[in-house]
Motif scaffolding. Structure first.
Motif, short mmCIF file in Angstrom:
data_model
loop_
_atom_site.label_atom_id
_atom_site.label_comp_id
_atom_site.label_asym_id
_atom_site.label_seq_id
_atom_site.Cartn_x
_atom_site.Cartn_y
_atom_site.Cartn_z
N SER A 99 0.83 -1.21 0.00
CA SER A 99 0.00 0.00 0.00
C SER A 99 0.86 1.26 0.00
N LEU A 100 2.14 1.12 0.32
CA LEU A 100 3.01 2.30 0.31
C LEU A 100 3.61 2.51 -1.08
N SER A 101 3.86 3.77 -1.43
CA SER A 101 4.51 4.06 -2.70
C SER A 101 5.95 3.55 -2.65
N VAL A 102 6.55 3.47 -3.82
CA VAL A 102 7.94 3.05 -3.91
C VAL A 102 8.81 3.93 -3.01
N LEU A 103 8.59 5.23 -3.11
CA LEU A 103 9.38 6.18 -2.31
C LEU A 103 9.18 5.93 -0.81
N ASP A 104 7.94 5.74 -0.40
CA ASP A 104 7.65 5.51 1.03
C ASP A 104 8.25 4.20 1.52
N ASN A 105 8.23 3.17 0.66
CA ASN A 105 8.87 1.90 1.02
C ASN A 105 10.31 2.14 1.45
N LEU A 106 11.01 2.94 0.65
CA LEU A 106 12.43 3.16 0.92
C LEU A 106 12.64 4.12 2.08
N GLU A 154 4.07 5.49 -7.29
CA GLU A 154 3.10 4.42 -7.52
C GLU A 154 3.06 3.49 -6.30
N PRO A 155 1.86 3.06 -5.86
CA PRO A 155 1.81 2.05 -4.79
C PRO A 155 2.58 0.82 -5.24
N SER A 156 3.48 0.32 -4.43
CA SER A 156 4.39 -0.70 -4.94
C SER A 156 3.68 -2.01 -5.19
N GLY A 157 2.47 -2.16 -4.66
CA GLY A 157 1.70 -3.36 -4.97
C GLY A 157 1.32 -3.45 -6.44
N ASN A 158 1.30 -2.30 -7.13
CA ASN A 158 0.91 -2.28 -8.55
C ASN A 158 2.05 -2.67 -9.49
N GLN B 326 -9.87 20.06 -8.26
CA GLN B 326 -8.53 20.65 -8.20
C GLN B 326 -7.77 20.57 -9.51
N ARG B 327 -8.25 19.73 -10.42
CA ARG B 327 -7.46 19.44 -11.62
C ARG B 327 -6.93 20.70 -12.31
N PRO B 328 -7.77 21.73 -12.49
CA PRO B 328 -7.25 22.93 -13.16
C PRO B 328 -6.10 23.61 -12.42
N PHE B 329 -6.01 23.39 -11.09
CA PHE B 329 -4.97 24.07 -10.31
C PHE B 329 -3.67 23.28 -10.26
N LYS B 330 -3.75 22.01 -10.62
CA LYS B 330 -2.62 21.11 -10.39
C LYS B 330 -1.59 21.19 -11.49
N ARG B 331 -0.31 21.30 -11.10
CA ARG B 331 0.75 21.16 -12.07
C ARG B 331 1.48 19.85 -11.88
N LYS B 332 1.78 19.56 -10.61
CA LYS B 332 2.50 18.32 -10.30
C LYS B 332 1.75 17.60 -9.20
N THR B 333 1.93 16.27 -9.18
CA THR B 333 1.31 15.52 -8.09
C THR B 333 2.06 15.81 -6.80
N PRO B 334 1.33 16.08 -5.73
CA PRO B 334 2.02 16.30 -4.46
C PRO B 334 2.61 15.00 -3.96
N VAL B 335 3.77 15.08 -3.33
CA VAL B 335 4.39 13.84 -2.83
C VAL B 335 4.61 13.92 -1.32
N ASP B 336 3.53 14.03 -0.57
CA ASP B 336 3.72 13.92 0.89
C ASP B 336 2.81 12.82 1.43
N SER B 337 2.48 11.89 0.53
CA SER B 337 1.58 10.83 0.97
C SER B 337 2.32 9.89 1.91
N ALA B 338 1.61 9.48 2.97
CA ALA B 338 2.23 8.53 3.88
C ALA B 338 1.29 7.39 4.13
N GLY B 339 0.75 7.34 5.35
CA GLY B 339 -0.06 6.18 5.75
C GLY B 339 -1.30 6.01 4.92
N GLY B 340 -1.95 7.04 4.53
CA GLY B 340 -3.18 6.85 3.80
C GLY B 340 -4.11 8.01 4.04
N GLU B 341 -3.54 9.14 4.48
CA GLU B 341 -4.33 10.35 4.63
C GLU B 341 -4.88 10.70 3.26
N SER B 342 -6.14 11.11 3.22
CA SER B 342 -6.66 11.42 1.89
C SER B 342 -7.46 12.70 1.92
#
Lengths: 258, 342
Positions: A99-106, A154-158, B326-342
């Motif tokens: 469920s974690l992205s590749v980056l988060d895995n590392l 990408e979620p690494s499961g994919n 948000q699509r019109p505002f987005k340029r890049k995907t944010p990368v602060d995803s962790a446990g599963g906050e959405s």
């Protein structure tokens, strides 16, 4: 064994014995791995290679015997304590946090090796931000090395089997361990991937990393190992240079019968 | 990263706070206010439970025990000691954290399903003890006359919290605090470790994560929040009965979590609000009185629809909706995803 370095072993086991309900999986096994070596464990199915791996890394407690790593007895440590001492491993059945992205895995692995403080974590002090940035930088570097930058979020499961295998491999590297144990790095991947794996291992070995492998692909074993240890029904039956092991009658009998 | 996205979190806090402050002005009856308090209580309850269930993946059934015992700690210890509102919350939280530690050590030796049943046994035992220890808890006769919270306010002097509206405003900072704790626990380093334990304990060990430590952490923090919430409940209802430890809460929490979306903050809030406000709406829809037993049919229907069409829960639908906005505002995907906050 003229090539054996004179230094004391980075890892050695003494008299490891493990029985599962009366079946002896490991019988008094002594092995040594010296710093800078690539050592491969071979043996037919059920010979105890994986059990030995699991005993060394703390997943199975041996009935008797001890494991020493960098001079310390690690027999009774938990797996997470052993990896923090600098002994990383991978698994035969490829494992990633799906469920974690590749980056988060590392980043997860990298962060376990950083100083920990609940106060700093909770309030996200500058120090925590710096640690987070460091972990990310290391992770991105390794992801780039294996060419998965495009799939970073990408979620690494994919991911495909081979890609997951690479992630598992670089996850073992990111903690900058002194020694890495790989369980069948060349199994079930295509020839190109096998070449790549071989090259990574050799390159890292030149940079000073020690490896202990379990591998069935004999071409790979012969090509990259400095030393080979053969097991059969839980006992060490032979040990030596790859070419010597290839000629060893007992090893041939273990694989093909008399 | 896009500026709009960088400010998204603080902005959503401000917007959420403003919304919560305005709500009681839109629905002005005392009844509506009590429904709002109930919704707030269930938001906190669901978040405290989800740290364990959604993020570490340990399904325990002891949440009502921590909630109810927290209420009894206030009724039986806090009140005689004449503690104020906040000290009561802190006391209940501390006692329940200790309790969780004591219960957790043997329980986590059990594997998955056995663990779940073990915690159910613990919750049932607690209920029976509270019901039977009449000398201490007055059993089914309930502990009554728990004093309402009083605050020393500048200019006004002693202010006694009485109406549902008062309690609602008292609850808002607690909801916000819970959200802050929830986010801190489920993001970045801890959040990743939680997800690691949930995904694969064997690999987590090989990554330097000690699974038991994180399971215990989630269990204890969840218990502390539930305990403090129980204390609030005691001081809100002023009467505490053994039913506060009942399994009804567990059923409701599980529905909220699974319909709302496991591990999703927005989803849990939506779920908690839906399943506290909806039954009230169904109670008097126009002039047709819908009996409580028919309510359960509607619940069941919603549950089915969500499982069929939005397996990720309401949280997932919400995320998709915002993704489109948000699509019109987005340029890049944010990368602060962790446990599963959405």
């Amino acid at each position: 064994m003229s090539e054996t370095p004179k230094a004391s072993p980075i890892l050695y086991t003494r008299g490891i014995t493990k029985r599962f309900m009366g079946v002896t999986a490991l019988d008094n096994v002594d092995i040594e791995v010296y710093p800078g070596e690539i050592v491969t464990l071979i043996g037919p199915n059920g010979s105890g290679k994986s059990t030995l791996f699991n005993c060394i890394t703390g997943y199975i407690k041996p009935d008797s015997g001890n494991t020493y790593f960098k001079g310390h007895n690690i027999t009774n440590l938990r797996p997470d304590q052993i990896v923090l001492k600098g002994l990383a491993r991978t698994f035969q059945e490829v494992r990633v946090f799906s469920s974690l992205s590749v980056l988060d895995n590392l980043m997860l692995v990298a962060q376990q090796h950083q100083e920990d403080n609940l106060f700093h974590r909770f309030f996200r002090t500058p120090r925590i931000r710096r640690y987070e940035a460091e972990a990310r930088e290391k992770a991105e570097e390794l992801i780039e090395m294996v060419g998965l930058t495009r799939l970073r979020d990408e979620p690494s499961g994919n991911l495909s089997y081979g890609q997951r295998k690479l992630i598992e491999f670089i996850s073992a590297l990111i903690s900058e361990p002194d020694m890495i144990m790989l369980d069948e790095p060349a199994a079930a991947v295509n020839p190109t991937m096998i070449e790549r794996m071989k090259n990574y291992i050799l390159t890292l070995n030149k940079a000073g990393k020690t490896f202990l492998l379990v591998e069935h692909n004999m071409d790979v074993v012969m090509e990259i190992s400095h030393r080979v240890i053969a097991l059969d029904i839980g006992r060490k039956i032979a040990e030596g240079l790859p070419a010597e092991i290839q000629q060893n009658v007992e090893v041939q009998e273990a694989y093909f019968g008399r | 990263m896009n500026r709009f996205l960088a400010w998204r979190v603080p902005l959503s806090y401000v917007a959420g706070l403003a919304f919560m402050l305005i709500l009681p002005q839109l629905f002005t009856t005392r009844y509506a206010h009590s429904v709002l308090v109930l919704a707030g209580i269930f938001i906190i309850f669901a978040l405290s439970y989800d740290i364990s269930v959604g993020h570490v993946g340990t399904v325990h059934l002891a949440a009502p025990a921590f909630f109810g015992l927290g209420a009894y700690v206030t009724a039986l210890i806090g009140v005689p000691l004449q503690l104020n509102f906040i000290l009561n919350l802190v006391l209940s939280a501390a006692v329940m954290a200790l309790f969780a530690l004591i219960v957790g050590v043997p329980s986590f030796r059990l594997s998955n399903v056995t663990f779940t049943i073990g915690t159910l046994a613990f919750a049932t035992a607690c209920l029976q003890v509270v019901n039977s220890a009449v000398d201490l808890t007055r059993g089914p006769m309930c502990v009554q006359r728990i004093p309402r919270p009083t605050f020393m306010l500048p200019f006004i002097g002693n202010f006694r919290v009485v109406s549902a509206l008062n309690y609602y405003y008292l609850l808002i900072p607690l909801v916000l605090l819970t959200i802050v704790v929830y986010r801190a626990m489920t993001k970045s380093r801890i959040g990743r470790a939680f997800a690691a334990v949930r995904d694969d304990e064997v690999l987590a060990s090989a990554s330097g994560v000690y699974p038991l430590r994180y399971k215990m952490l989630a269990f204890i923090v969840g218990a502390a929040i539930a305990g403090a919430l129980g204390s609030f409940q005691a001081q809100y209802l002023t009467v505490i009965c053994p039913t506060e430890l009942g399994a009804d809460y567990t059923t409701r929490l599980l529905i909220i979590i699974f319909v709302g979306g496991v591990g999703s903050l927005t989803g849990l809030i939506l779920g908690a609000v839906t399943f506290t406000v909806l039954p009230e709406l169904l109670r008097g829809l126009g002039n047709i009185e819908i009996a409580p037993s028919y309510q359960m049919i509607v619940f069941g229907l919603i549950l089915l629809l969500v499982i069929k069409y939005a397996p990720g829960g309401l949280g997932e639908l919400w995320t998709k909706f915002w993704g489109l906005v948000q699509r019109p505002f987005k340029r890049k995907t944010p990368v602060d995803s962790a446990g599963g906050e959405s």
